[in-house]
Design an enzyme around this catalytic site. Structure first.
Site, PDB file in Angstrom:
ATOM      1  N   ASP A 126      25.537 -18.985   6.779  1.00  0.00           N
ATOM      2  CA  ASP A 126      25.898 -17.606   6.456  1.00  0.00           C
ATOM      3  C   ASP A 126      25.909 -17.486   4.939  1.00  0.00           C
ATOM      4  O   ASP A 126      26.696 -18.160   4.267  1.00  0.00           O
ATOM      5  CB  ASP A 126      27.285 -17.268   7.008  1.00  0.00           C
ATOM      6  CG  ASP A 126      27.290 -17.191   8.520  1.00  0.00           C
ATOM      7  OD1 ASP A 126      26.267 -16.796   9.101  1.00  0.00           O
ATOM      8  OD2 ASP A 126      28.328 -17.523   9.124  1.00  0.00           O
ATOM      9  N   ASP A 157      26.536  -9.528  18.168  1.00  0.00           N
ATOM     10  CA  ASP A 157      27.935  -9.839  17.883  1.00  0.00           C
ATOM     11  C   ASP A 157      28.816  -9.101  18.882  1.00  0.00           C
ATOM     12  O   ASP A 157      28.707  -7.879  19.026  1.00  0.00           O
ATOM     13  CB  ASP A 157      28.291  -9.413  16.453  1.00  0.00           C
ATOM     14  CG  ASP A 157      27.453 -10.143  15.411  1.00  0.00           C
ATOM     15  OD1 ASP A 157      27.124 -11.318  15.641  1.00  0.00           O
ATOM     16  OD2 ASP A 157      27.131  -9.538  14.368  1.00  0.00           O
TER      17      ASP A 157
END
Length: 252
Positions: free
Chosen positions: A11, A130
């Site tokens: 990330d 998500d």
């Protein structure tokens, strides 16, 4: 025979790898190129690079950063963040990505999945999803880096994405992210049983046993993790050796 894959996730924000809990309170973990090379040496099957603030900041993932990483890697490499159209997909593939991950833009315009698959092949198109569990047990899909709820229920959106041309689903349980309490097994199993394309489980890895659970009980095709690798608690090779000893099929 399906080979289970172990995938470290990078990330990235501001050119640095970061990690938080529930997508918040991010900590600097290092340089994405150096971490990627380290994980390759330590047995990673693939890597995922996510520019986690690109959609929120309404900007594109930097192709130059992708080029830096891809130029030195030998394992497959997925890139996502701020992908809004087919030209963005082309740009990232030409920069060296093997696959491109789409999230928010696919929710806003599912046709993008179809367009990308038609032009580059569905094997290049990963739809990242998500998901957060709501009261009553419903799994809600979120956009913009897990910040905005949508009208989509998780399995329904996963099936829609597959039908549109997704070659793979990257499924992240927001409520498990960074907690190290284990993957969301019910969510992963629901999605895996509903689809025919591979499902990558993400969010919650903390112990080596969690990987066995998500493959055996969650029926995932791959498992993604970040913090446990960044902090040196486990390596991909350690996990794969453990899974092999338990009878699972992995690349050793």
């Amino acid at each position: 025979m399906v080979v289970q894959r172990i995938i470290p996730c990078l990330d990235v924000q501001g050119g640095r790898v970061v990690k938080g809990v529930h997508f918040q309170n991010l900590r600097d973990m290092g340089d994405p190129v150096e971490l990627g090379l380290r994980y390759e040496d330590l047995g990673a099957d693939e890597l995922v690079y996510l520019d986690i603030s690109a959609s929120v900041e309404e900007r594109k993932t930097f192709a130059q950063a992708v080029e830096r990483i891809a130029a030195r890697l030998r394992i497959p490499f997925t890139v996502g963040g701020g992908v809004g159209d087919v030209e963005d997909i082309r740009r990232l593939l030409e920069a060296g990505a093997d696959k491109v991950s789409i999230n928010t833009a696919a929710l806003q315009r599912p046709e993008l999945i179809t367009e990308g698959a038609a032009r580059f092949g569905r094997q290049c198109i990963v739809v990242a999803i998500d998901v957060a569990r709501e009261e009553g047990g419903t799994y809600r899909v979120y956009s913009h880096g897990g910040r905005r709820p949508t009208a989509w229920e998780a399995v329904a959106w996963c099936k829609t994405a597959e039908a549109a041309g997704a070659g793979e689903i990257l499924l992240t349980a927001i409520g498990r992210d960074g907690t190290r309490q284990g993957f969301d097994i019910p969510l992963t199993r629901q999605v895996a049983e509903a689809l025919s394309v591979p499902v990558i489980a993400s969010g919650g890895a903390g112990r080596i046993e969690h990987f066995l659970e998500v493959f055996r009980e969650g029926k995932a095709d791959a498992a993604l993790a970040a913090g446990i690798f960044h902090e040196g608690l486990l390596t991909p090779q350690q996990i794969k050796s453990y899974l092999h000893a338990k009878g699972l099929s992995v690349r050793l």
